[in-house]
Write a protein that holds these residues in place. Structure first.
Motif, PDB file in Angstrom:
ATOM      1  N   TYR A   4       0.871  -1.182   0.000  1.00 55.05           N
ATOM      2  CA  TYR A   4       0.000   0.000   0.000  1.00 55.05           C
ATOM      3  C   TYR A   4       0.898   1.218   0.000  1.00 55.05           C
ATOM      4  N   PRO A   5       0.414   2.327  -0.593  1.00 51.64           N
ATOM      5  CA  PRO A   5       1.226   3.536  -0.599  1.00 51.64           C
ATOM      6  C   PRO A   5       1.277   4.183   0.784  1.00 51.64           C
ATOM      7  N   VAL A   6       2.390   4.830   1.071  1.00 54.91           N
ATOM      8  CA  VAL A   6       2.536   5.552   2.330  1.00 54.91           C
ATOM      9  C   VAL A   6       2.841   7.018   2.028  1.00 54.91           C
ATOM     10  N   SER A   7       2.521   7.870   2.990  1.00 60.49           N
ATOM     11  CA  SER A   7       2.791   9.298   2.840  1.00 60.49           C
ATOM     12  C   SER A   7       3.113   9.877   4.205  1.00 60.49           C
ATOM     13  N   ASP A   8       4.043  10.828   4.228  1.00 59.11           N
ATOM     14  CA  ASP A   8       4.345  11.487   5.504  1.00 59.11           C
ATOM     15  C   ASP A   8       3.627  12.848   5.604  1.00 59.11           C
ATOM     16  N   LEU A   9       2.601  13.025   4.774  1.00 59.81           N
ATOM     17  CA  LEU A   9       1.814  14.267   4.803  1.00 59.81           C
ATOM     18  C   LEU A   9       1.272  14.544   6.206  1.00 59.81           C
ATOM     19  N   ASP A  10       1.332  15.820   6.604  1.00 62.63           N
ATOM     20  CA  ASP A  10       0.629  16.265   7.815  1.00 62.63           C
ATOM     21  C   ASP A  10      -0.543  17.139   7.377  1.00 62.63           C
ATOM     22  N   GLY A  31      -2.986   6.377  -4.461  1.00 57.05           N
ATOM     23  CA  GLY A  31      -3.775   5.151  -4.421  1.00 57.05           C
ATOM     24  C   GLY A  31      -5.083   5.368  -3.710  1.00 57.05           C
ATOM     25  N   PRO A  32      -5.950   4.371  -3.757  1.00 58.22           N
ATOM     26  CA  PRO A  32      -7.278   4.517  -3.141  1.00 58.22           C
ATOM     27  C   PRO A  32      -7.206   4.608  -1.615  1.00 58.22           C
ATOM     28  N   VAL A  33      -6.215   3.959  -1.009  1.00 58.53           N
ATOM     29  CA  VAL A  33      -6.041   3.996   0.447  1.00 58.53           C
ATOM     30  C   VAL A  33      -4.554   4.193   0.718  1.00 58.53           C
ATOM     31  N   VAL A  34      -4.226   5.189   1.507  1.00 58.46           N
ATOM     32  CA  VAL A  34      -2.822   5.558   1.742  1.00 58.46           C
ATOM     33  C   VAL A  34      -2.545   5.555   3.242  1.00 58.46           C
ATOM     34  N   ARG A  35      -1.395   5.027   3.642  1.00 55.98           N
ATOM     35  CA  ARG A  35      -1.008   5.046   5.054  1.00 55.98           C
ATOM     36  C   ARG A  35      -0.351   6.384   5.373  1.00 55.98           C
ATOM     37  N   LEU A  36      -0.880   7.104   6.359  1.00 50.25           N
ATOM     38  CA  LEU A  36      -0.247   8.346   6.820  1.00 50.25           C
ATOM     39  C   LEU A  36       0.661   7.994   7.998  1.00 50.25           C
ATOM     40  N   VAL A 281     -16.166  21.626   6.161  1.00 51.81           N
ATOM     41  CA  VAL A 281     -15.710  20.490   6.974  1.00 51.81           C
ATOM     42  C   VAL A 281     -14.814  19.651   6.069  1.00 51.81           C
ATOM     43  N   GLN A 282     -13.503  19.728   6.303  1.00 49.54           N
ATOM     44  CA  GLN A 282     -12.531  19.126   5.405  1.00 49.54           C
ATOM     45  C   GLN A 282     -12.370  17.633   5.610  1.00 49.54           C
ATOM     46  N   THR A 283     -12.420  17.193   6.850  1.00 50.90           N
ATOM     47  CA  THR A 283     -12.071  15.807   7.164  1.00 50.90           C
ATOM     48  C   THR A 283     -12.875  15.294   8.356  1.00 50.90           C
ATOM     49  N   PHE A 284     -13.136  14.018   8.367  1.00 47.40           N
ATOM     50  CA  PHE A 284     -13.582  13.316   9.573  1.00 47.40           C
ATOM     51  C   PHE A 284     -12.988  11.922   9.540  1.00 47.40           C
ATOM     52  N   PHE A 285     -12.844  11.334  10.723  1.00 49.68           N
ATOM     53  CA  PHE A 285     -12.343   9.965  10.837  1.00 49.68           C
ATOM     54  C   PHE A 285     -13.494   8.984  11.072  1.00 49.68           C
ATOM     55  N   ARG A 286     -13.232   7.727  10.766  1.00 50.95           N
ATOM     56  CA  ARG A 286     -14.020   6.607  11.247  1.00 50.95           C
ATOM     57  C   ARG A 286     -13.044   5.615  11.872  1.00 50.95           C
ATOM     58  N   THR A 287     -13.571   4.598  12.585  1.00 52.15           N
ATOM     59  CA  THR A 287     -12.735   3.539  13.150  1.00 52.15           C
ATOM     60  C   THR A 287     -13.285   2.198  12.702  1.00 52.15           C
ATOM     61  N   THR A 288     -12.418   1.326  12.193  1.00 58.92           N
ATOM     62  CA  THR A 288     -12.906   0.029  11.695  1.00 58.92           C
ATOM     63  C   THR A 288     -13.350  -0.854  12.862  1.00 58.92           C
ATOM     64  N   THR A 289     -14.470  -1.542  12.650  1.00 58.36           N
ATOM     65  CA  THR A 289     -15.018  -2.447  13.676  1.00 58.36           C
ATOM     66  C   THR A 289     -14.625  -3.895  13.421  1.00 58.36           C
ATOM     67  N   ARG A 290     -13.984  -4.161  12.266  1.00 56.39           N
ATOM     68  CA  ARG A 290     -13.583  -5.526  11.874  1.00 56.39           C
ATOM     69  C   ARG A 290     -12.488  -5.387  10.825  1.00 56.39           C
ATOM     70  N   SER A 291     -11.833  -6.492  10.509  1.00 53.37           N
ATOM     71  CA  SER A 291     -10.889  -6.421   9.395  1.00 53.37           C
ATOM     72  C   SER A 291     -11.699  -6.349   8.107  1.00 53.37           C
ATOM     73  N   VAL A 292     -11.225  -5.542   7.188  1.00 54.55           N
ATOM     74  CA  VAL A 292     -11.989  -5.257   5.972  1.00 54.55           C
ATOM     75  C   VAL A 292     -11.020  -4.864   4.868  1.00 54.55           C
ATOM     76  N   GLU A 293     -11.379  -5.193   3.627  1.00 54.23           N
ATOM     77  CA  GLU A 293     -10.579  -4.738   2.495  1.00 54.23           C
ATOM     78  C   GLU A 293     -11.204  -3.468   1.941  1.00 54.23           C
ATOM     79  N   LEU A 294     -10.382  -2.434   1.817  1.00 58.88           N
ATOM     80  CA  LEU A 294     -10.863  -1.146   1.287  1.00 58.88           C
ATOM     81  C   LEU A 294      -9.915  -0.723   0.170  1.00 58.88           C
ATOM     82  N   GLY A 295     -10.463  -0.508  -1.009  1.00 59.12           N
ATOM     83  CA  GLY A 295      -9.629  -0.128  -2.150  1.00 59.12           C
ATOM     84  C   GLY A 295      -8.498  -1.115  -2.390  1.00 59.12           C
ATOM     85  N   GLY A 296      -8.758  -2.390  -2.104  1.00 60.60           N
ATOM     86  CA  GLY A 296      -7.752  -3.422  -2.326  1.00 60.60           C
ATOM     87  C   GLY A 296      -6.737  -3.550  -1.204  1.00 60.60           C
ATOM     88  N   VAL A 297      -6.859  -2.735  -0.171  1.00 58.09           N
ATOM     89  CA  VAL A 297      -5.920  -2.775   0.951  1.00 58.09           C
ATOM     90  C   VAL A 297      -6.602  -3.415   2.156  1.00 58.09           C
TER      91      VAL A 297
END
Ligand code: 4MI
Length: 395
Positions: A4-10, A31-36, A281-297
């Motif tokens: 999966y792609p990673v980014s050090d963006l703040d 990519g569809p899902v990126v690790r910050l 409202v630029q951003t909001f978070f969610r928290t996963t309740t189970r393991s799940v594939e999102l955008g192939g990740v």
């Protein structure tokens, strides 16, 4: 092997706030899902994945907080919201109360007063010529009409601004913006809390209506106080930024303002497009309740997912000419008010305010000219200006 792609963006720093678009584009392209890596969270910035996360509350929960803090691991800075920070079934019970209190029918009863207030304010600004479109219009208008509709007294209503500024900063990391906003709001916390009490709220307003739902057995008296707190938290900063965004757009794109003047019925579209274009409202978070594939990740249970609503609203995979402000665009489906079960419960009220202000400008002003340097307001969640010096000429 799963890469999966990673980014050090703040996405919570001044450099990003000043111009978020290159970084948002890079995230979408990565990519569809990126690790910050800076925050150890997942990011989604494309429309499709933002939409998918918003529409699956069972997998992408709000109950562990919609900010960076995971309520399962950290004590929330305030008692969690019964709407924003809740999942069904609790969420649905409180949501039904606000759906009823803020119903389109109830909002129609406010239009005459809201329109008259906008006309008065714009007349005053025309008489002045030059003014600050943020403090004297985008802040002044909601502070005039909204607390009245809630049933609040006139005095101290400006306290709602530092309170909202703190609440929206609190969805981000405990950075300098959060700390400063906390200090700023400390002295108004008790006042805001007091305004959620039944005896502070005039009959006929939203606040009293919420308590009447408690009398009817739809929620407890304590829950009613928290639902009123939601109204106060969500109802001012958001519309201030939305109205500010719309005026800023119309000032920057005079051809669009000309179009609006020719057809004031485009006011609703002009406001909606400003919500898409600036995404208060630029951003909001969610928290996963189970393991799940999102955008192939593959994501594990208990991970934070940061949704870039503003980036989704400018995703070229979804929008033609995404970086153009076009008041006639078919912008239905934008995620500026979210989507799914948590979609903004006050959107009819927000649109009513936006429509009244933009109609007043469209019918009374010939032009809006930016006359000095703008100042941006830096906030972990809310995109908007602190100052927008303009001159408007009478039509
Ligand atoms: C999306 S703005 C917002 C919505 C709800 C609340 C606060 C802000 C709340 O406190 O329920």
């Amino acid at each position: 092997m799963s890469g999966y792609p990673v980014s050090d963006l703040d996405p919570f720093c001044a450099e990003y706030f000043a111009d978020p678009y290159p970084a948002q584009n890079a995230l979408r392209e990565a990519g569809p899902v990126v690790r910050l890596t800076r925050y150890n969270v997942w990011a989604v910035a494309r429309y499709q994945e933002v939409y998918d996360v918003l529409n699956d509350w069972r997998t992408f929960s709000s109950a562990r907080g919609v900010g960076l803090a995971d309520f399962k691991k950290e004590k929330p800075w305030r008692v969690p919201s019964l709407l924003l920070e809740a999942d069904p079934p609790l969420h649905d019970r409180t949501r039904k109360v606000l759906d009823e209190v803020l119903s389109p029918a109830a909002m129609r009863g406010l239009r005459a007063r809201f329109a008259a207030a906008a006309d008065r304010l714009v007349d005053n600004m025309l008489a002045r010529g030059g003014f600050d479109a943020v403090t004297e219009l985008a802040e002044a208008y909601p502070l005039e009409v909204f607390p009245d509709a809630v049933g609040m007294p006139r005095e101290n209503r400006r306290h709602l601004l530092p309170y909202g500024n703190m609440a929206f900063n609190a969805f981000g990391p405990r950075n300098a913006y959060f700390e400063a906003a906390m200090r700023d709001a400390e002295s108004v916390l008790a006042w805001v809390q007091a305004q959620t009490r039944r005896d502070a709220l005039a009959s006929g307003g939203f606040g009293a209506a919420v308590y009447e739902k408690a009398d009817a057995g739809q929620l407890t008296q304590e829950e009613a106080g928290l639902v009123v707190r939601s109204i106060l938290t969500a109802g001012v900063d958001t519309t201030v930024s939305g109205i500010g965004a719309a005026v800023y757009c119309l000032a920057r794109f005079p051809d669009q303002f000309r179009k609006l003047r020719d057809s004031p019925n485009l006011a609703r579209g002009a406001f909606e497009e400003a919500i898409r274009f600036e995404s208060p409202v630029q951003t909001f978070f969610r928290t996963t309740t189970r393991s799940v594939e999102l955008g192939g990740v593959p994501l594990e249970e208990g991970e934070k997912v940061l949704m870039f609503l503003g980036a989704a609203n400018r995703d070229p995979r979804r929008w033609e000419r995404p970086d153009e402000y076009d008041i006639e665009r078919r912008n239905a489906g934008h995620v500026g008010f979210g989507y799914g079960i948590h979609q903004c419960v006050g959107q009819v009220l927000a649109r009513l305010e936006g429509d009244c202000v933009l109609r007043a400008l469209a019918s009374k002003a010939a032009s809006i000219e930016i006359t000095g340097p703008i100042e941006r307001r830096f906030n972990n969640t809310m995109r908007g200006l602190a100052s927008l010096p303009v001159t408007i000429r009478a039509a």
